[in-house]
Design a protein around this motif. Structure first.
Motif, PDB file in Angstrom:
ATOM      1  N   ALA A   1       0.827  -1.202   0.000  1.00  0.00           N
ATOM      2  CA  ALA A   1       0.000   0.000   0.000  1.00  0.00           C
ATOM      3  C   ALA A   1       0.863   1.253   0.000  1.00  0.00           C
ATOM      4  CB  ALA A   1      -0.923   0.000   1.217  1.00  0.00           C
ATOM      5  N   ARG A   2       1.903   1.253   0.825  1.00  0.00           N
ATOM      6  CA  ARG A   2       2.800   2.398   0.872  1.00  0.00           C
ATOM      7  C   ARG A   2       3.502   2.590  -0.472  1.00  0.00           C
ATOM      8  NH1 ARG A   2       8.438   3.012  -0.138  1.00  0.00           N
ATOM      9  NH2 ARG A   2       8.650   5.249   0.148  1.00  0.00           N
ATOM     10  N   ALA A   3       3.896   1.501  -1.113  1.00  0.00           N
ATOM     11  CA  ALA A   3       4.562   1.591  -2.418  1.00  0.00           C
ATOM     12  C   ALA A   3       3.636   2.205  -3.459  1.00  0.00           C
ATOM     13  CB  ALA A   3       5.027   0.200  -2.870  1.00  0.00           C
ATOM     14  N   ALA A   4       2.379   1.800  -3.460  1.00  0.00           N
ATOM     15  CA  ALA A   4       1.418   2.356  -4.415  1.00  0.00           C
ATOM     16  C   ALA A   4       1.193   3.837  -4.158  1.00  0.00           C
ATOM     17  CB  ALA A   4       0.108   1.581  -4.335  1.00  0.00           C
ATOM     18  N   MET A   5       1.089   4.221  -2.882  1.00  0.00           N
ATOM     19  CA  MET A   5       0.911   5.631  -2.544  1.00  0.00           C
ATOM     20  C   MET A   5       2.135   6.440  -2.982  1.00  0.00           C
ATOM     21  SD  MET A   5      -1.271   7.753  -1.174  1.00  0.00           S
ATOM     22  CE  MET A   5      -2.358   6.827  -0.072  1.00  0.00           C
ATOM     23  N   PHE A   6       3.304   5.916  -2.723  1.00  0.00           N
ATOM     24  CA  PHE A   6       4.544   6.578  -3.131  1.00  0.00           C
ATOM     25  C   PHE A   6       4.566   6.799  -4.642  1.00  0.00           C
ATOM     26  CE2 PHE A   6       8.952   6.158  -4.646  1.00  0.00           C
ATOM     27  CZ  PHE A   6       9.584   7.162  -3.927  1.00  0.00           C
ATOM     28  N   MET A   7       4.143   5.795  -5.416  1.00  0.00           N
ATOM     29  CA  MET A   7       4.162   5.922  -6.871  1.00  0.00           C
ATOM     30  C   MET A   7       3.181   6.978  -7.363  1.00  0.00           C
ATOM     31  SD  MET A   7       4.847   2.214  -8.629  1.00  0.00           S
ATOM     32  CE  MET A   7       3.595   1.289  -7.781  1.00  0.00           C
ATOM     33  N   LEU A   8       2.016   7.077  -6.732  1.00  0.00           N
ATOM     34  CA  LEU A   8       1.049   8.084  -7.164  1.00  0.00           C
ATOM     35  C   LEU A   8       1.623   9.491  -7.036  1.00  0.00           C
ATOM     36  CD1 LEU A   8      -2.305   6.697  -5.696  1.00  0.00           C
ATOM     37  CD2 LEU A   8      -1.684   6.873  -8.105  1.00  0.00           C
ATOM     38  N   PHE A   9       2.292   9.760  -5.934  1.00  0.00           N
ATOM     39  CA  PHE A   9       2.867  11.095  -5.748  1.00  0.00           C
ATOM     40  C   PHE A   9       4.099  11.304  -6.628  1.00  0.00           C
ATOM     41  CE2 PHE A   9       0.119  11.136  -2.078  1.00  0.00           C
ATOM     42  CZ  PHE A   9      -0.221  12.479  -1.961  1.00  0.00           C
ATOM     43  N   ALA A  10       4.952  10.288  -6.732  1.00  0.00           N
ATOM     44  CA  ALA A  10       6.158  10.427  -7.543  1.00  0.00           C
ATOM     45  C   ALA A  10       5.839  10.544  -9.024  1.00  0.00           C
ATOM     46  CB  ALA A  10       7.085   9.234  -7.307  1.00  0.00           C
ATOM     47  N   GLN A  11       4.677  10.066  -9.437  1.00  0.00           N
ATOM     48  CA  GLN A  11       4.281  10.156 -10.841  1.00  0.00           C
ATOM     49  C   GLN A  11       4.157  11.605 -11.290  1.00  0.00           C
ATOM     50  OE1 GLN A  11       0.724   7.927 -11.919  1.00  0.00           O
ATOM     51  NE2 GLN A  11       0.152   9.451 -13.451  1.00  0.00           N
ATOM     52  N   VAL A  12       3.669  12.450 -10.404  1.00  0.00           N
ATOM     53  CA  VAL A  12       3.392  13.832 -10.785  1.00  0.00           C
ATOM     54  C   VAL A  12       4.544  14.765 -10.416  1.00  0.00           C
ATOM     55  CG1 VAL A  12       1.777  15.759 -10.520  1.00  0.00           C
ATOM     56  CG2 VAL A  12       0.919  13.403 -10.586  1.00  0.00           C
ATOM     57  N   GLU A  13       5.194  14.551  -9.270  1.00  0.00           N
ATOM     58  CA  GLU A  13       6.312  15.413  -8.874  1.00  0.00           C
ATOM     59  C   GLU A  13       7.400  14.541  -8.247  1.00  0.00           C
ATOM     60  OE1 GLU A  13       9.090  17.589  -8.270  1.00  0.00           O
ATOM     61  OE2 GLU A  13       8.378  17.054  -6.267  1.00  0.00           O
ATOM     62  N   PRO A  14       8.453  14.233  -8.961  1.00  0.00           N
ATOM     63  CA  PRO A  14       9.460  13.286  -8.466  1.00  0.00           C
ATOM     64  C   PRO A  14      10.434  13.847  -7.441  1.00  0.00           C
ATOM     65  CG  PRO A  14      10.045  14.030 -10.667  1.00  0.00           C
ATOM     66  CD  PRO A  14       8.682  14.590 -10.377  1.00  0.00           C
ATOM     67  N   GLY A  15      10.660  15.165  -7.417  1.00  0.00           N
ATOM     68  CA  GLY A  15      11.697  15.707  -6.551  1.00  0.00           C
ATOM     69  C   GLY A  15      11.453  15.456  -5.079  1.00  0.00           C
ATOM     70  N   HIS A  16      10.214  15.669  -4.618  1.00  0.00           N
ATOM     71  CA  HIS A  16       9.914  15.496  -3.201  1.00  0.00           C
ATOM     72  C   HIS A  16      10.022  14.038  -2.777  1.00  0.00           C
ATOM     73  CE1 HIS A  16       6.112  13.778  -4.488  1.00  0.00           C
ATOM     74  NE2 HIS A  16       5.860  13.462  -3.232  1.00  0.00           N
ATOM     75  N   ALA A  17       9.985  13.115  -3.741  1.00  0.00           N
ATOM     76  CA  ALA A  17      10.049  11.690  -3.416  1.00  0.00           C
ATOM     77  C   ALA A  17      11.386  11.308  -2.795  1.00  0.00           C
ATOM     78  CB  ALA A  17       9.797  10.852  -4.673  1.00  0.00           C
ATOM     79  N   CYS A  18      12.410  12.121  -2.990  1.00  0.00           N
ATOM     80  CA  CYS A  18      13.728  11.812  -2.428  1.00  0.00           C
ATOM     81  C   CYS A  18      13.704  11.775  -0.900  1.00  0.00           C
ATOM     82  CB  CYS A  18      14.759  12.808  -2.969  1.00  0.00           C
ATOM     83  SG  CYS A  18      16.418  12.604  -2.290  1.00  0.00           S
ATOM     84  N   PRO A  19      13.357  12.867  -0.200  1.00  0.00           N
ATOM     85  CA  PRO A  19      13.291  12.773   1.263  1.00  0.00           C
ATOM     86  C   PRO A  19      12.202  11.833   1.763  1.00  0.00           C
ATOM     87  CG  PRO A  19      12.474  14.901   0.504  1.00  0.00           C
ATOM     88  CD  PRO A  19      13.112  14.245  -0.672  1.00  0.00           C
ATOM     89  N   VAL A  20      11.103  11.705   1.021  1.00  0.00           N
ATOM     90  CA  VAL A  20      10.057  10.758   1.413  1.00  0.00           C
ATOM     91  C   VAL A  20      10.613   9.345   1.416  1.00  0.00           C
ATOM     92  CG1 VAL A  20       7.882   9.717   0.655  1.00  0.00           C
ATOM     93  CG2 VAL A  20       8.116  12.203   0.703  1.00  0.00           C
ATOM     94  N   SER A  21      11.356   8.993   0.372  1.00  0.00           N
ATOM     95  CA  SER A  21      11.945   7.656   0.272  1.00  0.00           C
ATOM     96  C   SER A  21      12.987   7.423   1.351  1.00  0.00           C
ATOM     97  CB  SER A  21      12.583   7.477  -1.111  1.00  0.00           C
ATOM     98  OG  SER A  21      13.331   6.280  -1.160  1.00  0.00           O
ATOM     99  N   MET A  22      13.866   8.388   1.562  1.00  0.00           N
ATOM    100  CA  MET A  22      14.939   8.199   2.546  1.00  0.00           C
ATOM    101  C   MET A  22      14.388   8.085   3.957  1.00  0.00           C
ATOM    102  SD  MET A  22      18.095  10.524   1.116  1.00  0.00           S
ATOM    103  CE  MET A  22      17.127  12.032   1.097  1.00  0.00           C
ATOM    104  N   THR A  23      13.319   8.800   4.244  1.00  0.00           N
ATOM    105  CA  THR A  23      12.715   8.699   5.572  1.00  0.00           C
ATOM    106  C   THR A  23      12.142   7.304   5.793  1.00  0.00           C
ATOM    107  OG1 THR A  23      12.197  11.059   5.501  1.00  0.00           O
ATOM    108  CG2 THR A  23      11.017   9.723   7.126  1.00  0.00           C
ATOM    109  N   HIS A  24      11.461   6.776   4.778  1.00  0.00           N
ATOM    110  CA  HIS A  24      10.964   5.398   4.854  1.00  0.00           C
ATOM    111  C   HIS A  24      12.101   4.413   5.083  1.00  0.00           C
ATOM    112  CE1 HIS A  24       9.196   1.579   3.600  1.00  0.00           C
ATOM    113  NE2 HIS A  24      10.109   1.502   2.648  1.00  0.00           N
ATOM    114  N   ALA A  25      13.155   4.530   4.285  1.00  0.00           N
ATOM    115  CA  ALA A  25      14.235   3.550   4.327  1.00  0.00           C
ATOM    116  C   ALA A  25      15.073   3.674   5.590  1.00  0.00           C
ATOM    117  CB  ALA A  25      15.120   3.709   3.089  1.00  0.00           C
ATOM    118  N   ALA A  26      15.217   4.884   6.118  1.00  0.00           N
ATOM    119  CA  ALA A  26      16.079   5.092   7.279  1.00  0.00           C
ATOM    120  C   ALA A  26      15.591   4.346   8.511  1.00  0.00           C
ATOM    121  CB  ALA A  26      16.174   6.584   7.585  1.00  0.00           C
ATOM    122  N   VAL A  27      14.292   4.096   8.591  1.00  0.00           N
ATOM    123  CA  VAL A  27      13.752   3.384   9.752  1.00  0.00           C
ATOM    124  C   VAL A  27      14.459   2.044   9.935  1.00  0.00           C
ATOM    125  CG1 VAL A  27      11.692   2.317  10.758  1.00  0.00           C
ATOM    126  CG2 VAL A  27      11.517   4.516   9.554  1.00  0.00           C
TER     127      VAL A  27
END
Length: 558
Positions: free
Chosen positions: A125-151
Motif C-alpha cells: 500500500a505504501r509503495a502504491a501511494m509513493f508511486m502516485l505522488f512520484a508520478q506527478v512530482e518526483p523531486g519530493h520523493a527523495c526525502p520521502v523515500s529516505m525517511t521510509h528507508a532510514a527506519v
C-alpha cells in the motif's frame, strides 16, 4: 486599445485559433485511470488501502496539485550560508509549492505508513501511494523515500530510535529548522558520497572522534547530500575511540542537537542537477559536527544495508511511476490529436508504440509491488532471501529502461514533448537519476554477482520464484534455462563473471518480469511482453511488437 465597427473584418484575427490539440490533462483520477495498478494492489494483498489510494489519485491529478508540481520546479531552491549579520544559517529555501506537495505526501503516509501501521499488505500500500505522488512530482520523493528507508537502520539503535522514530512516523509536515520547542515530525536525508570515492564508500575521508557514549565529532566533506533541509542524516565516517581505529561507522547527524543548539552542518553549494529542480542536493562540510552511533562501531556498511535495499526498491518504484506518467501523457495526446485523417491512437505505428510503452510500465510496476511485498513485516525467510537478489536485479534493469522509455513517450507528443511546458521534458531529464542513485549500473551488476556467490539461499529463492510459472510459456522456459546455464558457467569461472555481470543481471530481471506478467497481467499483455522481450521477433526499439499483436486492445486497457 483600437476599437472596430461591428462587422469590420480584422485581418489575421483567426490566425491563432487553436484546434487539433488535446485539452489540458488536469482534474483526472490517477488511480482510477490506472487499472493495472489497482489490479496489482489487490493481487498483492493491499485491497484494504484502495479508498485512500483513490483519494490520493484524485488529489495528485487535480489542477492545484499539478500547478504546485510545476511551480516547485520553476522556482528552484536557494542556499543561504549566512544571515544579513553574518551568522551561519546553512539553510535552503524552497518555494511554498514544494512544501505543499511534500505535506500532502506525508499526510497520506507515502513515507513511513508501512512502519507506523504494520499489517498485511502495508508495504504494498505504501509503495502504491509513493508511486502516485512520484508520478506527478518526483523531486519530493527523495526525502520521502529516505525517511521510509532510514527506519530500517535506525530502529536497532534505541538511543536514537526512541526519540526519532515517533517523529518519522508522524503525518505532520513542518519545514522549519527550529531550536526552541522542537518538532513533532521529521524527515531524514543521507550524506554518504565523497568526491574521491563515489560508490566506494570505504574510500571516504570523513573521520569521527569518540566523545564518549554514543556520540562522535565529525570532520570531513560530503560531495552529495540529498535533501539538505532534512531534520537528520545518515552519514558514514571512519571512527576512532581512545586512539583506536574502529573502521567505517554509520552515524546519525541531527540538524538540531539534543540541548537545543544548531549542529555544525555547512552547506557549501547546491548541485546544478540534470533532473528535477524542486529538491536540492548539496555539498556539505562537517567541522566539529556531532553524530550519534547507528549500529556497531566499524560496521557502517552493515548498518545501512537494509536502508540501501529499501531505497533501491524506491528507485524501481520511482522509475515505474515515471513510466506511468510517460504512458499517461502519451495516451492522452494520442487520443486527442488527429493526423493524416485519424486519431493518432488509431494509427497502427503509433498504436504499437503506445502498447509497448504500456507493457514496459506494467512489468516495471508489477516488479516494484512484488518487491514491496517481499519487505512486508510478515515476510518469510524465503521472501527475505529472494529480496536480497531480486532487489538489485530489478533496480539494475528497470532503472536502465527508464530514460529510453521517457524519450519514446516524449516523441509521441512531437514538438510539444520537447518543451518544458509539458511534463515529459522534465521526466526525460529525471529518469536517469534512478539508474545512478544507490549504485549505478556496474555497481549494481557486481552486487548481483556478490549476492549469488555469498548468499546461496538468494539464488535458490530466485529459481523457486521462476519455477512458479514453469511450463506456462515455452519462450520464457527457454530463457530461464539459458540464464541459469549462464549463472552456473559464471559460478565456475569467477574470472569471467565481472565482464558478464550486466548480461546476467539483465537476463535475470527479464525472467523475473516475465514470470510476474504471466501471473498477474492479462494473458495478451503477458504473451506480448514475453515475445517482444525474449522471443525471436523481439525488437531493439519500442513499437516492434510480434506480428499478430492486438496493440489496440492493450492500449485500451491502459
Amino acid at each position: 486599445m483600437t476599437s472596430f465597427a461591428r462587422g469590420q473584418r480584422v485581418i489575421g484575427a483567426a490566425t491563432h485559433y487553436v484546434e487539433n490539440q488535446p485539452p489540458w490533462r488536469v482534474d483526472v483520477d490517477e488511480y482510477a485511470l490506472n487499472p493495472p495498478l489497482g489490479a496489482a494492489v489487490r493481487a498483492f494483498g493491499a485491497e484494504w488501502a484502495e479508498d485512500g489510494l483513490r483519494e490520493a489519485g484524485a488529489l495528485v491529478g487535480s489542477g492545484p496539485f499539478q500547478r504546485d508540481a510545476d511551480l516547485a520546479n520553476v522556482h528552484t531552491p536557494a542556499a543561504h550560508a549566512h544571515d544579513r549579520w553574518g551568522f551561519r544559517l546553512d539553510e535552503v529555501e524552497y518555494d511554498a509549492s514544494y512544501h505543499r506537495v511534500i505535506a500532502e505526501a506525508v499526510a497520506r503516509g507515502a513515507h513511513t505508513s508501512a512502519w507506523a501501521q504494520p499489517r498485511p499488505g502495508a508495504h504494498v500500500a505504501r509503495a502504491a501511494m509513493f508511486m502516485l505522488f512520484a508520478q506527478v512530482e518526483p523531486g519530493h520523493a527523495c526525502p520521502v523515500s529516505m525517511t521510509h528507508a532510514a527506519v530500517a537502520s535506525i530502529e536497532g539503535s534505541p538511543w536514537v530510535a526512541d526519540e526519532w522514530l515517533p517523529r518519522l512516523y508522524s503525518r505532520e509536515y513542518d519545514p522549519r529548522l527550529i531550536v526552541d520547542g522542537g518538532k513533532a515530525s521529521a524527515l531524514i536525508g543521507m550524506a554518504m558520497t565523497e568526491k574521491q570515492g563515489g560508490s566506494d564508500v570505504r574510500a571516504g575521508t570523513t573521520v569521527g572522534e569518540s566523545m564518549g557514549g554514543h556520540a562522535y565529532q565529525l570532520t570531513g566533506h560530503k560531495w552529495f547530500c540529498s535533501a539538505p533541509m532534512s531534520d537528520g542524516f545518515l552519514v558514514l565516517a571512519h571512527t576512532r575511540s581512545g586512539g583506536v581505529e574502529e573502521g567505517l561507522t554509520c552515524v546519525f547527524v541531527p540538524r538540531i542537537l539534543p540541548h537545543g543548539m544548531r549542529n555544525a552542518f555547512r552547506i557549501q553549494r547546491l548541485k546544478d542537477k540534470l533532473g528535477n529542480r524542486s529538491n536540492a542536493s548539496a555539498e556539505v562540510e562537517f567541522d566539529g559536527t556531532v553524530g550519534f552511533l547507528i549500529g556497531e562501531p566499524g560496521r557502517g556498511v552493515r548498518a545501512i544495508i537494509e536502508m540501501v535495499q529499501r531505497t533501491r526498491l524506491d528507485c524501481v518504484l520511482g522509475t515505474a511511476a515515471g513510466m506511468r506518467q510517460s504512458v499517461a501523457e502519451a495516451l492522452w495526446h494520442a487520443r486527442g490529436r488527429e493526423a493524416f485523417g485519424a486519431l493518432l491512437v488509431d494509427q497502427p505505428a503509433m498504436t504499437g508504440v503506445l502498447a509497448d510503452l504500456a507493457l514496459e510500465y506494467e512489468a516495471a510496476m508489477l516488479t516494484g509491488l512484488r518487491l514491496a511485498q517481499l519487505f512486508e513485516a510478515e515476510a518469510s525467510d524465503r521472501d527475505i532471501a529472494l529480496r536480497r537478489l531480486a532487489t538489485p536485479v530489478s533496480k539494475y534493469w528497470v532503472c536502465k529502461r527508464g530514460p529510453h522509455h521517457a524519450y519514446e513517450a516524449l516523441e509521441c507528443l512531437g514538438g510539444n514533448g520537447y518543451t518544458e511546458s509539458f511534463p515529459l521534458a522534465r521526466r526525460y531529464r529525471e529518469q536517469p537519476v534512478m539508474a545512478i542513485w544507490e549504485g549505478s549500473g556496474n555497481v549494481i551488476a557486481l552486487d548481483v554477482l556478490r549476492a549469488l556467490t555469498r548468499d546461496r539461499e538468494s539464488g535458490e529463492a530466485f529459481a523457486d520464484e521462476l519455477a512458479a510459472t514453469a511450463g506456462s510459456s515455452a519462450v520464457l522456459d527457454r530463457h530461464v534455462e539459458r540464464t541459469l546455464a549462464l549463472l552456473r558457467r559464471l559460478a565456475a569461472d569467477p574470472d569471467e563473471a565481472p565482464s558478464q555481470a550486466r548480461r546476467l543481471s539483465e537476463d535475470l530481471a527479464l525472467a523475473f518480469q516475465a514470470s510476474l506478467m504471466l501471473r498477474h497481467a492479462p494473458g495478451q499483455d503477458a504473451d506480448t511482453f514475453i515475445a517482444a522481450r525474449l522471443g525471436e521477433e523481439r525488437g531493439a526499439q519500442y513499437g516492434v511488437l510480434p506480428s499478430g499483436t492486438d496493440a489496440a486492445a492493450i492500449v485500451a486497457r491502459h
